[in-house]
Design a protein around this motif. Structure first.
Motif, PDB file in Angstrom:
ATOM      1  N   ASP A  87      -4.277 -16.292  12.185  1.00 42.50           N
ATOM      2  CA  ASP A  87      -5.583 -15.691  11.912  1.00 42.50           C
ATOM      3  C   ASP A  87      -6.604 -15.966  13.011  1.00 42.50           C
ATOM      4  O   ASP A  87      -7.699 -15.405  13.004  1.00 42.50           O
ATOM      5  CB  ASP A  87      -6.132 -16.192  10.573  1.00 42.50           C
ATOM      6  N   ASN A  88      -6.251 -16.848  13.950  1.00 40.44           N
ATOM      7  CA  ASN A  88      -7.204 -17.221  14.997  1.00 40.44           C
ATOM      8  C   ASN A  88      -6.611 -17.136  16.393  1.00 40.44           C
ATOM      9  O   ASN A  88      -7.066 -17.825  17.304  1.00 40.44           O
ATOM     10  CB  ASN A  88      -7.729 -18.638  14.742  1.00 40.44           C
ATOM     11  N   CYS A  89      -5.593 -16.292  16.572  1.00 41.96           N
ATOM     12  CA  CYS A  89      -5.025 -16.055  17.892  1.00 41.96           C
ATOM     13  C   CYS A  89      -5.220 -14.594  18.253  1.00 41.96           C
ATOM     14  O   CYS A  89      -4.753 -13.704  17.542  1.00 41.96           O
ATOM     15  CB  CYS A  89      -3.531 -16.409  17.904  1.00 41.96           C
ATOM     16  N   TRP A  90      -5.939 -14.349  19.334  1.00 42.01           N
ATOM     17  CA  TRP A  90      -6.191 -12.979  19.744  1.00 42.01           C
ATOM     18  C   TRP A  90      -6.519 -12.932  21.232  1.00 42.01           C
ATOM     19  O   TRP A  90      -6.847 -13.948  21.841  1.00 42.01           O
ATOM     20  CB  TRP A  90      -7.327 -12.346  18.933  1.00 42.01           C
ATOM     21  N   VAL A  91      -6.405 -11.738  21.793  1.00 36.27           N
ATOM     22  CA  VAL A  91      -6.738 -11.509  23.203  1.00 36.27           C
ATOM     23  C   VAL A  91      -7.561 -10.235  23.268  1.00 36.27           C
ATOM     24  O   VAL A  91      -7.112  -9.174  22.851  1.00 36.27           O
ATOM     25  CB  VAL A  91      -5.464 -11.356  24.060  1.00 36.27           C
ATOM     26  N   SER A 116      -2.620  -8.533  22.209  1.00 35.58           N
ATOM     27  CA  SER A 116      -1.739  -9.673  21.980  1.00 35.58           C
ATOM     28  C   SER A 116      -0.850  -9.436  20.768  1.00 35.58           C
ATOM     29  O   SER A 116      -1.179  -8.669  19.865  1.00 35.58           O
ATOM     30  CB  SER A 116      -2.545 -10.958  21.778  1.00 35.58           C
ATOM     31  N   THR A 117       0.280 -10.137  20.781  1.00 32.76           N
ATOM     32  CA  THR A 117       1.217 -10.090  19.670  1.00 32.76           C
ATOM     33  C   THR A 117       1.809 -11.480  19.499  1.00 32.76           C
ATOM     34  O   THR A 117       2.231 -12.102  20.474  1.00 32.76           O
ATOM     35  CB  THR A 117       2.372  -9.097  19.940  1.00 32.76           C
ATOM     36  N   LEU A 118       1.829 -11.965  18.254  1.00 27.42           N
ATOM     37  CA  LEU A 118       2.529 -13.212  17.978  1.00 27.42           C
ATOM     38  C   LEU A 118       4.001 -12.881  17.760  1.00 27.42           C
ATOM     39  O   LEU A 118       4.386 -12.328  16.739  1.00 27.42           O
ATOM     40  CB  LEU A 118       1.953 -13.896  16.734  1.00 27.42           C
ATOM     41  N   ASN A 129      -7.588 -16.389  22.958  1.00 28.37           N
ATOM     42  CA  ASN A 129      -7.854 -17.378  21.904  1.00 28.37           C
ATOM     43  C   ASN A 129      -6.512 -17.936  21.416  1.00 28.37           C
ATOM     44  O   ASN A 129      -5.725 -17.222  20.789  1.00 28.37           O
ATOM     45  CB  ASN A 129      -8.602 -16.726  20.744  1.00 28.37           C
ATOM     46  N   THR A 130      -6.221 -19.179  21.739  1.00 29.95           N
ATOM     47  CA  THR A 130      -4.962 -19.805  21.340  1.00 29.95           C
ATOM     48  C   THR A 130      -5.262 -21.027  20.492  1.00 29.95           C
ATOM     49  O   THR A 130      -5.799 -22.010  20.981  1.00 29.95           O
ATOM     50  CB  THR A 130      -4.138 -20.236  22.562  1.00 29.95           C
ATOM     51  N   VAL A 131      -4.913 -20.961  19.227  1.00 26.60           N
ATOM     52  CA  VAL A 131      -5.167 -22.052  18.287  1.00 26.60           C
ATOM     53  C   VAL A 131      -3.840 -22.469  17.670  1.00 26.60           C
ATOM     54  O   VAL A 131      -3.141 -21.653  17.072  1.00 26.60           O
ATOM     55  CB  VAL A 131      -6.148 -21.617  17.178  1.00 26.60           C
ATOM     56  N   MET A 132      -3.484 -23.744  17.836  1.00 27.32           N
ATOM     57  CA  MET A 132      -2.268 -24.273  17.221  1.00 27.32           C
ATOM     58  C   MET A 132      -2.641 -25.384  16.242  1.00 27.32           C
ATOM     59  O   MET A 132      -3.534 -26.190  16.516  1.00 27.32           O
ATOM     60  CB  MET A 132      -1.286 -24.814  18.258  1.00 27.32           C
TER      61      MET A 132
END
Length: 229
Positions: A47-51, A72-74, A96-99
């Motif tokens: 929900d918090n990873c995007w480009v 972006s695509t997960l 935005n990269t959140v792990m």
């Protein structure tokens, strides 16, 4: 004969007493074992990873980012595909990269792999990452900045893998901790609740030539973790 009866009675009594003692031992001592294993799960927060292009974030409705995000695509829980397109000299794309450690045991950083890039070689050679910093948001709400490692930018896209491996080399995520990468080291006061930016930027320098027009590039970022020794 009488003596033999006395001996027999004594032996029988002793045997009964031993049996009673054995029964007492079994009745009163109970051992119950319960073994539970932990869970190991460090994943991108979907929900918090995007480009997105940086200019699209101005007055953006953050609730619509996921549906509008075509950059972006997960691919899986540890791999983010980044697409760079519609760029022009001086433009930036925000990554935005959140792990997060969703498991119940601590996790230690293993490695980053930036695979690719694929696409136009001229665009790939021009792309830069101005700055790259990181911080950990702990389960209790406090924030820890990662030590600055060669933080002076910019670096070429081809150097991003080495930079990220260096930056994250000693990171350990406790259960509930979140790792975020960002473009600035503006982390001085966020333990008191001040928000920080959760993304880093990839930019096309202002001096890029016309050969980068109408070009596209893609690459994957895979961040792997292992159990703490």
């Amino acid at each position: 004969m009488k003596k033999a009866k006395i001996i027999t009675a004594a032996v029988l009594a002793a045997t009964l007493l031993m049996g009673a003692g054995y029964a007492s031992w079994n009745d009163n001592v109970k051992i119950k074992n319960s073994v539970e294993t932990g869970t190991f799960n460090v994943s991108f927060d979907k929900d918090n990873c995007w480009v997105l292009p940086s200019d699209s974030l101005v007055n953006a409705d953050m609730n619509k980012i996921e549906s509008d995000n075509l950059y972006s695509t997960l691919k899986d829980t540890k791999t983010l595909e980044v697409t760079l397109k519609n760029m022009y000299p001086g433009s930036e794309v925000c990554v935005n990269t959140v792990m997060k450690n969703y498991g119940s045991i601590p996790a230690k950083f293993d490695n980053v792999e930036v695979s690719g890039p694929t696409g136009d070689n001229g665009l790939i050679q021009d792309l830069e990452v101005p700055f790259l910093y990181g911080y950990i948001e702990h389960k209790n709400g406090t924030v820890s900045s990662l030590p600055d490692v060669d933080s002076k930018g910019p670096i070429k896209l081809s150097q991003l893998q080495a930079k990220m491996n260096n930056l994250l080399s000693n990171v350990i995520l406790q259960p509930g901790d979140t790792l975020k990468l960002q473009k600035s080291n503006n982390n001085k006061n966020n333990n008191s609740g001040i928000a920080v930016e959760d993304h880093f930027n990839i930019e096309l320098p202002k001096d890029s030539t016309n050969i980068t027009q109408n070009k596209e590039a893609k690459f994957d970022i895979t961040i792997s973790w292992k159990q703490v020794d």
